[in-house]
Design an enzyme around this catalytic site. Structure first.
Site, PDB file in Angstrom:
ATOM      1  N   GLY A  13      73.380 -36.087  28.467  1.00 13.89           N
ATOM      2  CA  GLY A  13      72.153 -35.369  28.105  1.00 13.89           C
ATOM      3  C   GLY A  13      71.428 -36.076  26.976  1.00 13.89           C
ATOM      4  O   GLY A  13      70.691 -35.453  26.213  1.00 13.89           O
ATOM      5  N   ALA A  14      71.613 -37.399  26.900  1.00 10.38           N
ATOM      6  CA  ALA A  14      71.106 -38.175  25.759  1.00 10.38           C
ATOM      7  C   ALA A  14      69.590 -38.228  25.708  1.00 10.38           C
ATOM      8  O   ALA A  14      69.022 -38.576  24.675  1.00 10.38           O
ATOM      9  CB  ALA A  14      71.683 -39.594  25.811  1.00 10.38           C
ATOM     10  N   SER A 142      77.866 -22.722  24.733  1.00  9.08           N
ATOM     11  CA  SER A 142      76.725 -21.890  24.323  1.00  9.08           C
ATOM     12  C   SER A 142      77.269 -20.565  23.813  1.00  9.08           C
ATOM     13  O   SER A 142      78.299 -20.080  24.286  1.00  9.08           O
ATOM     14  CB  SER A 142      75.797 -21.609  25.505  1.00  9.08           C
ATOM     15  OG  SER A 142      74.849 -20.613  25.143  1.00  9.08           O
ATOM     16  N   TYR A 158      74.931 -19.096  33.895  1.00 13.80           N
ATOM     17  CA  TYR A 158      75.013 -20.030  32.763  1.00 13.80           C
ATOM     18  C   TYR A 158      76.178 -19.645  31.843  1.00 13.80           C
ATOM     19  O   TYR A 158      76.982 -20.499  31.454  1.00 13.80           O
ATOM     20  CB  TYR A 158      73.680 -19.983  32.024  1.00 13.80           C
ATOM     21  CG  TYR A 158      73.588 -20.800  30.763  1.00 13.80           C
ATOM     22  CD1 TYR A 158      73.561 -22.187  30.804  1.00 13.80           C
ATOM     23  CD2 TYR A 158      73.471 -20.171  29.518  1.00 13.80           C
ATOM     24  CE1 TYR A 158      73.434 -22.940  29.636  1.00 13.80           C
ATOM     25  CE2 TYR A 158      73.340 -20.916  28.351  1.00 13.80           C
ATOM     26  CZ  TYR A 158      73.320 -22.293  28.413  1.00 13.80           C
ATOM     27  OH  TYR A 158      73.196 -23.024  27.261  1.00 13.80           O
ATOM     28  N   ALA A 160      78.816 -17.893  32.565  1.00 16.60           N
ATOM     29  CA  ALA A 160      80.105 -18.113  33.245  1.00 16.60           C
ATOM     30  C   ALA A 160      80.474 -19.588  33.231  1.00 16.60           C
ATOM     31  O   ALA A 160      81.631 -19.955  32.979  1.00 16.60           O
ATOM     32  CB  ALA A 160      80.021 -17.584  34.684  1.00 16.60           C
ATOM     33  N   ALA A 161      79.489 -20.447  33.486  1.00 18.24           N
ATOM     34  CA  ALA A 161      79.771 -21.894  33.482  1.00 18.24           C
ATOM     35  C   ALA A 161      80.169 -22.363  32.085  1.00 18.24           C
ATOM     36  O   ALA A 161      81.124 -23.139  31.922  1.00 18.24           O
ATOM     37  CB  ALA A 161      78.551 -22.657  33.983  1.00 18.24           C
ATOM     38  N   LYS A 162      79.455 -21.885  31.069  1.00 15.59           N
ATOM     39  CA  LYS A 162      79.773 -22.312  29.695  1.00 15.59           C
ATOM     40  C   LYS A 162      81.114 -21.711  29.243  1.00 15.59           C
ATOM     41  O   LYS A 162      81.835 -22.336  28.453  1.00 15.59           O
ATOM     42  CB  LYS A 162      78.643 -21.904  28.750  1.00 15.59           C
ATOM     43  CG  LYS A 162      77.334 -22.682  28.960  1.00 15.59           C
ATOM     44  CD  LYS A 162      77.474 -24.152  28.606  1.00 15.59           C
ATOM     45  CE  LYS A 162      76.102 -24.817  28.460  1.00 15.59           C
ATOM     46  NZ  LYS A 162      76.212 -26.253  28.133  1.00 15.59           N
TER      47      LYS A 162
END
Ligand code: NAD
Length: 250
Positions: A13-14, A142, A158, A160-162
């Site tokens: 994510g640079a 997050s 989001y 759940a993924a984090k």
């Protein structure tokens, strides 16, 4: 005294708002940087910031959800940097979608963008760290994963993924601790990134009402936390989830 002199850091994510600042701050602390992102022009801009800080830069444009593509791109960066000491998994991002009407595609996309790619990149980099018996991995999760997305409704996929990123962080921390590799997560609350400029005054007031300090997070402060976790003082810190949220999750 810089804290990361001669270290080689890979940052995903640079090209993004936080990733670019992280790259620049790690470079100012003495690290050469390898950046991964979909966005080739954004990567080039981050490369300019790293070189302006006097450090080496290598960038690779790749879709981080593509396992095979990531293995090739990461190997190329490790070779260009001459090794890898630090991995910051920063790529990701949310999409507001209310659960009762969410499509399976939205669910899967959020999992791929926020969790699968952490697997893909970490899987590519970890063997070199284990071989060196040294490494620092910092995953950007997050506060949504900790407090259920109270700052942004419609964040179930989001969050759940984090939360998966946090579970991965803790389990991997245990798995590799004896081999000299630390694995930690940062759980940011709302950050003062350009995306926040779209807030209406009402939205900004509602957001700040949820944050005891009444401050948005500063990307430079988040980057400084990564420097701590990746630097000499972080050697015995592993498996933690550090909230940078102004007390929102208390
Ligand atoms: N900004 C915030 O307030 C905030 C708060 C909590 C957590 N976070 C997390 O911090 C991280 C960075 O956020 P940001 O504000 O810099 O977002 P951003 O959108 O500015 O940057 C994210 C970057 O990730 C890249 N990316 C996304 N999917 C990709 C893929 N499949 N392959 C390659 N690159 C991909 C994008 O191209 C982009 O450059 C994210 O993981 C986000 O969830 C941000």
């Amino acid at each position: 005294m810089v804290q990361l002199e001669g270290r080689r850091a890979m940052v995903t994510g640079a090209a993004g708002a936080l990733g670019a600042v992280i790259c620049e701050v790690l470079a100012r602390e003495g690290a050469d940087i390898g950046g991964l992102d979909l966005n080739a022009s954004g990567l080039a801009a981050t490369g300019d910031r790293v070189r302006a800080a006097g450090r080496g830069w290598a960038g690779a444009a790749v879709d981080l959800t593509d396992f095979v593509g990531v293995q090739e791109a990461a190997a190329g960066l490790v070779s260009r940097l001459g090794g890898v000491d630090i991995l910051v998994n920063c790529a990701g991002g949310g999409a507001v979608s209310f659960f009762h009407e969410m499509s399976p595609e939205t669910w899967r996309t959020q999992m791929a963008r926020n969790l699968d790619q952490v697997f893909n990149v970490t899987r590519a980099v970890l063997p070199a760290m284990l071989a060196a018996r040294s490494g620092r991995i910092v995953n950007i999760a997050s506060i949504a994963a900790v407090s259920g997305g109270r700052l942004v409704r419609g964040a179930t996929a989001y969050a759940a993924a984090k939360a998966g990123v946090i579970g991965l962080t803790k389990a991997l921390a245990i798995e590799v601790a004896e081999q000299g590799v630390t694995v930690n997560a940062i759980a940011p609350g709302a950050q003062a990134t350009p995306g926040r400029d779209r807030d209406t005054p009402q939205r900004r007031a509602a957001l700040l009402d949820q944050i005891p300090t009444r401050l948005l997070g500063e990307p430079e402060h988040l980057a400084a936390a990564i420097v701590f976790l990746a630097g000499p003082a972080g050697v015995n810190v592993t498996g933690v989830v550090l909230p940078l949220d102004g007390g929102h999750s208390i």
